[in-house]
Design an enzyme around this catalytic site. Structure first.
Site, PDB file in Angstrom:
ATOM      1  N   ASP A 487       0.830  -1.206   0.000  1.00  0.00           N
ATOM      2  CA  ASP A 487       0.000   0.000   0.000  1.00  0.00           C
ATOM      3  C   ASP A 487       0.868   1.261   0.000  1.00  0.00           C
ATOM      4  O   ASP A 487       2.053   1.224   0.355  1.00  0.00           O
ATOM      5  CB  ASP A 487      -0.890  -0.024   1.260  1.00  0.00           C
ATOM      6  CG  ASP A 487      -2.218   0.689   1.057  1.00  0.00           C
ATOM      7  OD1 ASP A 487      -2.343   1.469   0.105  1.00  0.00           O
ATOM      8  OD2 ASP A 487      -3.140   0.469   1.886  1.00  0.00           O
ATOM      9  N   ASP A 557     -10.760   1.946  -3.581  1.00  0.00           N
ATOM     10  CA  ASP A 557     -11.364   1.693  -2.276  1.00  0.00           C
ATOM     11  C   ASP A 557     -12.881   1.758  -2.347  1.00  0.00           C
ATOM     12  O   ASP A 557     -13.565   1.407  -1.381  1.00  0.00           O
ATOM     13  CB  ASP A 557     -10.864   2.733  -1.255  1.00  0.00           C
ATOM     14  CG  ASP A 557      -9.572   2.274  -0.595  1.00  0.00           C
ATOM     15  OD1 ASP A 557      -9.203   1.094  -0.746  1.00  0.00           O
ATOM     16  OD2 ASP A 557      -8.927   3.106   0.066  1.00  0.00           O
TER      17      ASP A 557
HETATM   18  C1  DGJ Z   1      -5.925   1.797   1.814  1.00  0.00           C
HETATM   19  C2  DGJ Z   1      -6.291   0.605   0.983  1.00  0.00           C
HETATM   20  O1  DGJ Z   1      -6.758   1.008  -0.258  1.00  0.00           O
HETATM   21  C3  DGJ Z   1      -7.311  -0.231   1.741  1.00  0.00           C
HETATM   22  O2  DGJ Z   1      -7.720  -1.312   0.944  1.00  0.00           O
HETATM   23  C4  DGJ Z   1      -6.727  -0.680   3.038  1.00  0.00           C
HETATM   24  O3  DGJ Z   1      -5.654  -1.551   2.785  1.00  0.00           O
HETATM   25  C5  DGJ Z   1      -6.263   0.515   3.834  1.00  0.00           C
HETATM   26  N1  DGJ Z   1      -5.402   1.362   3.064  1.00  0.00           N
HETATM   27  C6  DGJ Z   1      -5.557   0.079   5.076  1.00  0.00           C
HETATM   28  O4  DGJ Z   1      -5.057   1.128   5.776  1.00  0.00           O
END
Ligand code: DGJ
Length: 743
Positions: A487, A557
């Site tokens: 991430d 997301d």
């Molecule tokens: C952002 C990501 O896009 C989510 O799927 C998740 O992993 C969160 N970060 C976790 O902090």
């Protein structure tokens, strides 16, 4: 194939043929002039395409060019340079410390010196790049030089043999005696003199939760551009744009897509001059870019990929898909079916422990799901997003005994196990920051901006990268880990490095990206069996360079199925379905509050690398049954979805039967056209709706059977008359139709 002929001036003319596309340029009194890029043409020297018109005195002429009409300001150039008469945006701007030119000056004049052809595609540095062997591509390397400033430029052109794709790259070498600064270097620039119809820029804009929405904008006299200055390719614009005509559709008209294999600041611009010539260019965004080159040093740009179609944007996209799937993604997972996973993020957020994960895993195993992914919150004191990035030691309150007992528990259920990292970040509230405050990227003497309560690690530093490698490798070796979600949740600010001298601070943003690449190279090479998935607050760094390391990326997301229609179909303009990670999440959706049926959520998520992101322990037996069926369906269709040809049939903004924004549809067709999977989603229903869905990509002479109903159709009927999908549909209802060729 690359053909070279001689022009009337006895200078070379280069005709590059890639698939059914041509790219032609010529040397003209030492200048490199663009003649054509589009569907294949058979003239090798279409010199008549050069517009020879005498312009007035505001258009400067170089002293060494005999032809009175010629000016760099109107000539269609391959590598336009700054300061010697071309006032349009430059592909190259250098500032000289001295040598033979005025110290501090920036005028450059390039003249052709030589060329060379090599089979395949040479590896010229360690940046992410398309790969192709000597049976798959040919590369032309043209060398040009500024005799006064003593700088040498090499332009790389690769023509793929089986795809209508050209790949360009620019390298500038300081062959003078004094240092110089590269202030602007674009990877590709080409001037379309005779575009003809009104041109448009098709691009993908977005923001968090709304990535890669397709937009078409008419060009104007002046510049239309998309860019990122955020230190990452970003949610806001993707490093891609296509030049199309206003009449171009999915299946008709010209389209030249330009995609930059880069994860940092970029710009893609279409600049129209007063004579209607369009300069289309892509490269590093120059606002905070200044790269110092000592004598003998070379700067190599990222590479730019041109996908050319004379038959609409659908064909352009399919060429990108094949190229990125087969010539950019790498590693053991490139061609393998990806495990169907369940991720605990939307199920638990930070509130989980081993027992909770094991309970989800148990239900997952029961439903046929193949992997559990433990997301953010497993290390340090990370019980929310305000601390602990950098402290990658297991939180034993949540996971007693560490990772090993947990992974063993999950494996005992027959599941693979995946884990989340956000390596490039550091929380101000962390042990790592207490020990190494100088490891945060930032300008000394100035408070650092926070985003999601975190700072960014200085990835330009080798010691930071070494520490990260050791730490991540330590975690990955401590237990049986099959998958990593990498991430990256904020963009860069106050970019400066405590480890670089003042004259190199203008290199930080690019060095940051190169540092990330280096770390990813090491980690992915050290753990070849691990499936890596990229992520950046959803799809905030979903770019080709990341696909070189990660064969898949978390698309957004926003997991709402209706929102995902725009996001996934937008993403599909460049990126293959195999690269799009798509999950079924809870209803009402956590991001939008919208309720969508389980079936439709499944149909939409099956448009990519499929998985779940919800608390399985809270589902009803009926919903679990549905999951079992979805898992079985996806396992059957995955080869078609991830390796078939995608045809976008209706975009969410299109008009169907006079109604805009009412539905969306797409289909995958196997390369041999014996199988197809059509997905149709009704976004907004009406009274007595009539839907005829015209298909694409089938064999018109073929006979196809709808597997579910047994009804048989001729391919030409399905493509010309369409599937009659008229019935009473509810909002958000969808269908997936599997067609098999039976004759
Ligand atoms: C952002 C990501 O896009 C989510 O799927 C998740 O992993 C969160 N970060 C976790 O902090």
């Amino acid at each position: 194939m690359i053909k070279i002929t001689e022009s009337q001036n006895r200078e070379p003319v280069f005709h590059l043929q890639a698939g059914d596309a041509s790219y032609i340029f010529a040397v003209f009194h030492g200048f490199l002039l663009h003649l054509y890029c589009g569907p294949a043409i058979s003239d090798d020297d279409p010199e008549y395409l050069l517009v020879r018109v005498n312009h007035d005195s505001v258009v400067p002429r170089p002293a060494d060019t005999p032809e009175s009409w010629f000016s760099p300001d109107i000539a269609p150039q391959e590598c336009p340079v700054w300061g010697t008469g071309d006032y349009r945006p430059s592909a190259l701007k250098l500032r000289y410390d001295g040598g033979c030119v005025t110290p501090g000056s920036s005028a450059t004049a390039l003249r052709y010196v030589s060329h060379e052809i090599v089979k395949g595609k040479p590896v010229i540095d360690r940046q992410p790049a398309v790969y192709a062997d000597e049976n798959e591509a040919d590369t032309l390397i043209v060398t040009a030089r500024d005799p006064s400033a003593g700088v040498t430029v090499r332009l790389y052109y690769t023509a793929m043999r089986d795809l209508p794709v050209f790949i360009r790259r620019t390298a500038a070498e300081n062959t003078s005696t004094a240092p110089l600064t590269v202030e602007r270097i674009f990877s590709a620039s080409l001037d379309f003199t005779g575009w003809g119809e009104r041109a448009e820029l098709l691009h993908l804009w977005g923001t968090w939760g709304r990535e890669r929405h397709m937009e078409r904008t008419p060009l104007c006299h002046g510049s239309v551009s998309v860019s990122s200055r955020r230190g990452a390719s970003s949610h806001h614009h993707n490093p891609f744009a296509a030049l199309v005509s206003e009449k171009t559709t999915e299946t008709y008209g010209p389209a030249v897509g330009l995609s930059l294999v880069y994860s940092g600041n970029f710009e893609i611009a279409a600049d129209t001059d007063p004579f209607g010539s369009v300069r289309f260019m892509a490269g590093i965004e120059p606002t905070d870019f200044a790269w110092r080159l000592e004598p003998g040093e070379t700067f190599v740009s990222p590479e730019a990929v041109l996908s050319v179609s004379g038959e609409g944007v659908g064909k352009m996209s399919r060429a990108f898909h094949r190229l990125y799937r087969e010539h950019l993604c790498r590693g053991e997972w490139r061609d393998r079916e990806r495990p169907i996973l369940v991720n605990n993020w939307e199920a638990t957020y930070f509130r989980f422990d081993s027992d909770k994960l094991a309970a989800i895993a148990k239900d997952a195993a029961d439903c046929g799901i193949e992997m559990l992914v433990m997301d953010d919150g497993w290390f340090g004191e990370r019980n929310d997003d305000r601390s602990s990035l950098g402290d990658l030691f297991v939180n034993e309150e949540k996971l007693p005994g560490g990772l090993k007992p947990l992974t063993e528990r999950i494996r005992a259920l027959g599941l693979k196990f995946g884990i989340w990292f956000e390596p490039e970040m550091i929380s101000p509230r962390s042990k790592l920051y207490e020990a190494h405050p100088d490891w945060a990227l930032g300008t000394a003497g100035r408070p650092l901006s926070v985003a999601r309560s975190q700072y960014v690690l200085d990835m330009t530093r080798a010691d930071v990268r070494d520490w990260l490698f050791e730490t991540i490798a330590g975690v990955l070796s401590s237990a049986d880990i099959d998958y990593v979600k990498w991430d990256f949740n904020r963009n860069l600010t106050e970019a400066a490095s405590a480890a670089l001298p003042p004259e190199r601070q203008g290199e930080i943003l690019h060095r940051y990206v190169l540092g990330v690449y280096e770390l990813l190279d090491r980690i992915t090479a050290a753990f070849p069996h691990v499936l890596f998935e990229g992520c950046s607050s959803g799809g905030g760094r979903f770019d080709p360079a990341m696909l070189y390391y990660f064969p898949q990326f978390w698309t957004s997301d926003d997991t709402d199925a209706m929102e995902r229609l725009d996001i996934q179909l937008g993403t599909s303009f460049v990126y293959p379905a195999s690269a799009m990670s798509c999950h079924v999440s809870a209803s009402p959706n956590h991001q939008t509050g919208r309720e969508t049926s389980f079936v439709t959520r499944g149909h939409v998520a099956m448009g990519g690398a499929f998985g779940y992101e919800l608390d399985l322990t809270k589902l009803t037996p009926e919903e679990k049954d549905l999951i079992r069926r979805q898992v079985a369906e996806y396992k059957r269709f995955a080869p078609l979805v991830t390796r078939g040809d995608l045809y976008r049939l209706i975009l969410p903004g299109d008009t169907m039967n006079g109604r805009a924004g009412c539905c969306a549809a797409w289909m995958y067709v196997s390369p041999d056209k014996t199988e197809a999977l059509v997905t149709f989603v009704v976004i907004r229903t009406t009274v007595h709706p009539v839907y005829f869905l015209r298909l694409e990509g089938l064999d018109p002479a073929g006979l196809y059977e709808d597997e579910a109903s047994g009804v048989r159709y001729r391919g030409d009927t399905l493509m010309r008359a369409g599937l009659n999908l008229t019935k009473t549909w509810r909002d958000g209802e969808s269908v997936m139709i599997h067609l098999l060729r039976v004759g």
